[in-house]
Design an enzyme around this catalytic site. Structure first.
Site, PDB file in Angstrom:
ATOM      1  N   HIS A 183      19.119  39.501   3.640  1.00 25.84           N
ATOM      2  CA  HIS A 183      18.838  40.325   2.607  1.00 25.84           C
ATOM      3  C   HIS A 183      19.801  40.556   1.791  1.00 25.84           C
ATOM      4  CE1 HIS A 183      14.798  41.164   3.990  1.00 25.84           C
ATOM      5  NE2 HIS A 183      15.147  41.351   5.203  1.00 25.84           N
TER       6      HIS A 183
ATOM      7  N   CYS B 158      37.211  45.517  15.515  1.00 23.82           N
ATOM      8  CA  CYS B 158      37.983  46.986  15.649  1.00 23.82           C
ATOM      9  C   CYS B 158      37.379  47.445  16.963  1.00 23.82           C
ATOM     10  CB  CYS B 158      38.511  47.711  14.563  1.00 23.82           C
ATOM     11  SG  CYS B 158      37.191  48.756  13.980  1.00 23.82           S
TER      12      CYS B 158
END
Length: 148
Positions: free
Chosen positions: A104, A71
């Site tokens: 991670h 967006c």
């Protein structure tokens, strides 16, 4: 190219339509199976929560899929996508951030800000996101299970 990825679903609201079409072309060129979930016309207004819902529905039954959602700010689609338990979306502005968020946190959706990112950098972020592994050590798996 990461052959463990079944499909790359990509969706955008009207502000991200141009970047989305560029990424579809570039990712297809390097061999990814890309599924365009719309919107293709920058003049057709689309609400980012609806775009996120479409992406989340497409990814629901495919644990080997990844998603890219776009967006204007990247924040709206990221927030909306993260409402779904099977989605872990992060807005990334650099390839190193895309790598770290995959490594991670096992993100499976990359959120991009069409208004704030150069298209070539966006492609590098997408490539890095798709090619980076998750460091599946016990503490990271435990943390992800708490939110999934």
């Amino acid at each position: 190219m990461n052959k463990n990825i079944s499909k790359v679903y990509i969706a955008a609201d009207h502000r991200g339509a141009g970047l989305k079409l560029y990424l579809i072309e570039m990712l297809s060129t390097v061999g990814y199976g890309v599924v365009n979930l719309g919107v293709d016309d920058p003049n057709t207004s689309a609400d980012y929560p609806d775009i996120a819902a479409t992406l989340a529905a497409a990814m629901l039954d495919d644990k080997h899929a990844r998603g890219i959602i776009i967006c204007g700010t990247g924040a709206g689609v990221m927030i909306a996508a993260n409402r779904y338990r099977h989605i872990r979306a992060s807005r990334c502005n650099t390839p190193s951030q895309a790598h770290d968020d995959r490594f991670h946190d096992d993100i499976n959706v990359l959120a991009l800000a069409a208004d704030d990112i150069d298209i070539e950098v966006a492609f590098l972020c997408a490539q890095t996101f798709l090619e980076s592994p998750f460091d599946a050590i016990e503490r990271r798996i435990r943390r992800i299970e708490k939110i999934s």
